[in-house]
Design a protein around this motif. Structure first.
Motif, short mmCIF file in Angstrom:
data_model
loop_
_atom_site.label_atom_id
_atom_site.label_comp_id
_atom_site.label_asym_id
_atom_site.label_seq_id
_atom_site.Cartn_x
_atom_site.Cartn_y
_atom_site.Cartn_z
N ASP A 20 0.81 -1.22 0.00
CA ASP A 20 0.00 0.00 0.00
C ASP A 20 0.85 1.27 0.00
O ASP A 20 1.55 1.55 0.95
CB ASP A 20 -0.90 0.01 1.24
CG ASP A 20 -1.84 -1.17 1.28
OD1 ASP A 20 -2.49 -1.44 0.25
OD2 ASP A 20 -1.91 -1.83 2.33
N LYS B 54 5.05 0.43 5.17
CA LYS B 54 6.23 -0.09 5.85
C LYS B 54 7.49 0.73 5.65
O LYS B 54 8.27 0.90 6.58
CB LYS B 54 6.53 -1.52 5.33
CG LYS B 54 5.76 -2.61 5.99
CD LYS B 54 5.99 -2.71 7.49
CE LYS B 54 7.29 -3.37 7.90
NZ LYS B 54 7.39 -3.42 9.39
N ARG C 139 3.16 -13.31 2.13
CA ARG C 139 4.48 -12.97 1.59
C ARG C 139 5.48 -13.12 2.73
O ARG C 139 5.41 -12.40 3.73
CB ARG C 139 4.50 -11.55 1.04
CG ARG C 139 5.87 -11.20 0.46
CD ARG C 139 5.91 -9.80 -0.06
NE ARG C 139 4.92 -9.59 -1.10
CZ ARG C 139 4.55 -8.39 -1.53
NH1 ARG C 139 5.06 -7.31 -0.97
NH2 ARG C 139 3.66 -8.27 -2.48
N ILE D 30 4.68 -11.23 6.14
CA ILE D 30 4.58 -9.78 6.39
C ILE D 30 3.19 -9.28 6.02
O ILE D 30 2.68 -8.35 6.64
CB ILE D 30 5.69 -8.98 5.68
CG1 ILE D 30 5.71 -7.54 6.19
CG2 ILE D 30 5.59 -9.05 4.17
CD1 ILE D 30 7.02 -6.84 6.04
N GLN D 31 2.57 -9.93 5.02
CA GLN D 31 1.20 -9.56 4.66
C GLN D 31 0.57 -10.65 3.83
O GLN D 31 1.25 -11.50 3.27
CB GLN D 31 1.19 -8.24 3.88
CG GLN D 31 1.89 -8.32 2.51
CD GLN D 31 1.61 -7.11 1.65
OE1 GLN D 31 2.06 -6.03 1.97
NE2 GLN D 31 0.88 -7.29 0.57
N ILE E 95 -1.33 -4.59 3.83
CA ILE E 95 -1.20 -4.15 5.22
C ILE E 95 -2.41 -3.30 5.65
O ILE E 95 -2.97 -3.50 6.72
CB ILE E 95 0.12 -3.37 5.42
CG1 ILE E 95 1.31 -4.34 5.22
CG2 ILE E 95 0.18 -2.74 6.81
CD1 ILE E 95 2.67 -3.67 5.25
N LEU F 10 2.85 -9.45 9.77
CA LEU F 10 3.71 -8.60 10.59
C LEU F 10 3.57 -7.12 10.29
O LEU F 10 3.73 -6.28 11.18
CB LEU F 10 5.18 -8.94 10.32
CG LEU F 10 5.80 -10.17 10.92
CD1 LEU F 10 7.21 -10.30 10.39
CD2 LEU F 10 5.80 -10.05 12.43
N GLY F 11 3.30 -6.79 9.02
CA GLY F 11 3.20 -5.39 8.62
C GLY F 11 2.09 -4.68 9.38
O GLY F 11 2.29 -3.61 9.96
N ASP G 290 2.69 -4.27 13.07
CA ASP G 290 3.50 -3.09 13.39
C ASP G 290 2.68 -1.81 13.33
O ASP G 290 2.77 -0.96 14.22
CB ASP G 290 4.68 -3.02 12.42
CG ASP G 290 5.69 -1.96 12.85
OD1 ASP G 290 6.06 -1.96 14.04
OD2 ASP G 290 6.09 -1.14 12.01
#
Lengths: 123, 370
Positions: free
Chosen positions: A33, A59, B20, B31-32, B36, B217-218, B221
């Motif tokens: 995104d 991120k 991913r 991570i996603q 996210i 994880l994204g 966070d």
């Protein structure tokens, strides 16, 4: 209008010495995104292979390298309001900037669409 | 992934779900999945399932409570069975070696520590005379969000009766579970410890509930950042003490009086007389995120540093945590943050950025439990 691609996943569409630069669909998928895009102002001189713009996802921040050298003639104002255009329309409405190429022979080193597709498939 | 990584018990499921995978804390972790922002918003609106099996699950004998108090500032001897306490392992200067959860259970003390620090934590505890059992046979899931309770109660009747920071033993399909009402997203939710060999059927059953989607994880966070929760290795380091980190709440009342934890002299002095710097929340003007490492600038001079920064999806705005001198830590203080040579206007704001929605015990009941 001819499309060229880099191994860093930028594209440049060229007509004469006028180019439009953006990132590929593969690149936007990897970025995730997009929430902010920093684009060079009109009149900025950009150099092939060096950072010309910055794209920020939730991120992280990533550099966008200019596929060719030249002078920026227009930044995509729509990205200021709607950075997610990079995700939804990376190779159309989500373009980053237009420029006047200073050396069209730089295009020779770039990939055409078929070569880029093969390259992405190999990743 | 350049470093060799270990696989989580649910590795195959993450890949099947389209996760991913990236290297994190020595593990290949998702991570996603969908993205996210979508996962973040889903967790705020419904329920997200997080695999946090990389975290260290440790047990100690019940009579280790006294020795444990010598390495952290929490009241562990006074911790009641079935209750969790957030605490921090401290070095002799009072710097934070890790942040962790301690639970007193009927037969042991149960600790959950960060994945990236678990090996160092175990060594540190051993050096302090604490024999730790590292429960590598266990997986850990977090189910977070306002509808987590609906989904989990359907599979594990009784969990709805737990309140925030309380835990108990449950069962799913004959498999024992240890479930706490806790998490690190600012949402109501649960953390579920289960044998690694039995975690997949539970994860699949949770994902089959209409409220639940996998979250990586994204979003973990971005959710904890919006909730104002510090991340070890970024917002908390061995050079930062609990007072500077604005985590003085984790220094239990009795310990403030008695001391006896590492760095107590420094920490108690700063607690009563003030620290020189403090962790604060920043709202950034405009849409450009600021990242970890960016300088906080006042009158052309760098006075502090951003330790976590990003985009708060539920807020639709960039937010950050930073350490600044206390004189600049008051809410409403105007500062700048330097990003790629440009100064962005920022304001110190209270944290959490996004209101927490924990399901706490009624006051009367909580009072009776003290």
């Amino acid at each position: 209008m001819t499309l060229y691609f880099t191994t860093d996943h930028e594209w440049v569409s060229v007509e004469g010495d006028a180019g439009t630069v953006g990132v590929t669909d593969y690149a936007q998928g990897q970025l995730g995104d997009v929430v902010f895009v920093e684009i060079p102002a009109t009149g900025t001189t950009v150099t092939k292979g060096t950072a010309a713009a910055v794209v920020e996802s939730v991120k992280a921040a990533s550099d966008v390298f200019s596929p060719v050298s030249g002078t920026v003639t227009e930044a995509n104002a729509a990205l200021t309001e709607d950075p997610a255009l990079v995700n939804t329309a990376p190779e159309t409405g989500g373009w980053f900037f237009k420029l006047t190429l200073s050396d069209v022979s730089e295009l020779d080193a770039l990939m055409d669409e078929a070569a880029y597709k093969t390259f992405v498939a190999s990743l | 992934m350049d470093e060799p990584v270990a696989l989580l018990p649910l590795d195959a499921l993450h890949r099947e779900l389209g996760g991913r995978m990236v290297a994190f804390a020595g593990y290949a972790m998702p991570i996603q999945y969908d993205g996210i922002i979508a996962e973040h918003n889903w967790t705020r609106a419904s329920a997200g399932l997080f695999d946090v099996s990389h975290m260290g699950q440790l047990t100690l004998p019940l009579d280790a409570d006294v020795a444990l108090e010598a390495v952290l500032p929490g009241d562990i001897t006074g911790l009641r069975e079935g209750c969790l306490r957030y605490s921090m392992l401290l070095n002799p200067s009072g710097g934070i070696l890790d942040d962790l959860m301690v639970t007193r259970r009927s037969g042991d003390l149960y600790l959950v520590v960060n994945g990236a620090t678990k090996t160092a934590d175990i060594t540190h505890l051993a050096l302090n005379g604490l024999t730790v059992s590292h429960r590598e046979d266990l997986a850990l899931l977090a189910l977070q969000g306002p509808k987590a309770v609906d989904a989990l109660e359907r599979l594990v009747p009784g969990v709805a009766s737990l309140s925030f920071m309380r835990a108990g033993a449950f069962e799913f399909a004959g498999v024992p579970l240890w479930i706490s009402r806790s998490g690190y997203t600012g949402e109501d939710g649960f953390e579920i410890s289960i044998s690694a060999s039995a975690v997949e059927p539970l994860a699949r059953a949770l994902l089959a509930e209409p409220e639940v989607k996998p979250v990586g994880l994204g979003a973990r966070d971005s959710l904890r950042l919006e909730a104002g929760l510090p991340l070890y290795g970024h917002d908390l380091t061995p050079d930062i003490n609990p007072v500077e980190a604005n985590l003085a709440f984790a220094i239990s009342k009795r310990r403030k009086t008695e001391g006896g934890f590492p760095g107590a002299a420094t920490i108690l002095d700063q607690l009563f007389n003030g620290a020189s710097r403090k962790r604060v929340g920043l709202r950034i003007e405009g849409r450009q995120p600021v990242r970890e490492g960016a300088d906080v600038v006042v009158d052309g001079a760098a006075v502090g540093q951003v330790t976590s920064g990003g985009f708060g999806p539920a807020l639709g705005a960039p937010i950050a945590m930073a350490y600044v001198p206390v004189a600049l830590a008051a809410d409403g203080t105007a500062l700048h943050v330097e990003v790629r040579g440009r100064l962005l206007a920022a304001t110190v704001v209270p944290m959490p950025f996004f209101p927490k929605s924990y399901v706490r015990q009624p006051l009367a009941k909580a009072g009776a439990a003290q």
